[in-house]
Design a protein around this motif. Structure first.
Motif, short mmCIF file in Angstrom:
data_model
loop_
_atom_site.label_atom_id
_atom_site.label_comp_id
_atom_site.label_asym_id
_atom_site.label_seq_id
_atom_site.Cartn_x
_atom_site.Cartn_y
_atom_site.Cartn_z
N UNK A 32 0.81 -1.22 0.00
CA UNK A 32 0.00 0.00 0.00
C UNK A 32 0.84 1.27 0.00
N UNK A 33 2.14 1.14 0.13
CA UNK A 33 2.98 2.33 0.07
C UNK A 33 2.80 2.99 -1.28
N UNK A 34 2.57 4.30 -1.26
CA UNK A 34 2.50 4.99 -2.55
C UNK A 34 3.89 5.01 -3.15
N UNK A 35 4.85 5.35 -2.32
CA UNK A 35 6.25 5.22 -2.67
C UNK A 35 6.99 5.25 -1.34
N UNK A 38 6.19 8.38 0.86
CA UNK A 38 4.82 8.84 1.13
C UNK A 38 3.94 7.64 1.40
N UNK A 39 3.77 7.31 2.67
CA UNK A 39 2.98 6.14 3.00
C UNK A 39 1.48 6.43 2.88
N UNK A 40 0.73 5.46 2.43
CA UNK A 40 -0.72 5.61 2.35
C UNK A 40 -1.30 5.59 3.76
N UNK A 41 -2.39 6.34 4.04
CA UNK A 41 -3.02 6.28 5.36
C UNK A 41 -3.48 4.86 5.69
N UNK A 138 -1.59 9.88 9.87
CA UNK A 138 -2.66 10.66 9.26
C UNK A 138 -3.71 9.72 8.67
N UNK A 139 -4.98 9.86 9.09
CA UNK A 139 -6.02 9.02 8.49
C UNK A 139 -6.50 9.61 7.17
N UNK A 140 -7.20 8.80 6.41
CA UNK A 140 -7.91 9.30 5.23
C UNK A 140 -9.34 9.61 5.65
#
Ligand code: HEC
Length: 144
Positions: A32-35, A38-41, A138-140
């Motif tokens: 799920x890491x975007x890169x 920048x980790x995904x919530x 940080x949540x989405x």
């Protein structure tokens, strides 16, 4: 026409894409890491909790700790809000945040202009963290 430099660059880019694909575990948090920067919530939460997260970071984190993990300055709110903790109702939370304990270093947030709906959003966030319904970070925001 392809220059030797661009060919080398192409190999490099293709090579790292293959390495990334091989390293990713399908369905895992890693996938799920975007890169890598920048980790995904990890959690998708209601608007109220999201707003509470934002307000907490603006107003409370410097003393009570980022992600409510506690500090040596102020009480660990994840513990305070447990069923057997000193702040185990929404009413007691709203009361202490509004009035503060100025003589002990807890600001009086109503005197500083914070309105009751904001305190209730803060409660929604801190309570969700205390009940382990959401992780740190940080949540989405849930749409709709
Ligand atoms: C300047 C530092 C500071 C900031 C900023 C701060 N607090 Fe506190 N807070 C404290 C201290 C210190 C105490 C403990 C006071 C005492 O000894 O009774 C406390 C106590 C509390 C308590 C009671 C905990 C318990 O176990 O009795 C709650 C709830 C609380 N704070 C919530 C918040 C919220 C929500 C915010 C953001 C709006 C916030 N605090 C911002 C310093 C701070």
């Amino acid at each position: 026409m392809r220059t030797p430099l661009s060919a080398a660059l192409r190999r490099l880019v293709l090579g790292s894409a293959v390495a990334l694909a091989a390293g990713a575990l399908p369905g895992s948090a890693e996938a799920q890491l975007r890169d890598e920067y920048h980790q995904a919530p990890r959690d998708t939460v209601a608007q109220e909790v999201y707003d509470g997260w934002k307000q907490y970071n603006l107003n409370c984190a410097r003393c009570h700790g980022e992600d409510v993990i506690g500090t040596t300055i102020a009480p660990h709110l994840l513990v305070s809000l447990k069923p057997n903790g000193p702040i185990n109702t929404k009413e007691s939370f709203v009361q202490v945040v509004c009035a503060g304990r100025p003589d002990k270093g807890m600001p009086s947030w109503c005197a500083l202009g914070m309105d009751p709906p904001t305190i209730e959003k803060l409660y929604a966030y801190v309570k969700a963290r205390s009940d382990a319904k959401m992780s740190a970070g940080r949540p989405a925001r849930r749409e709709g």
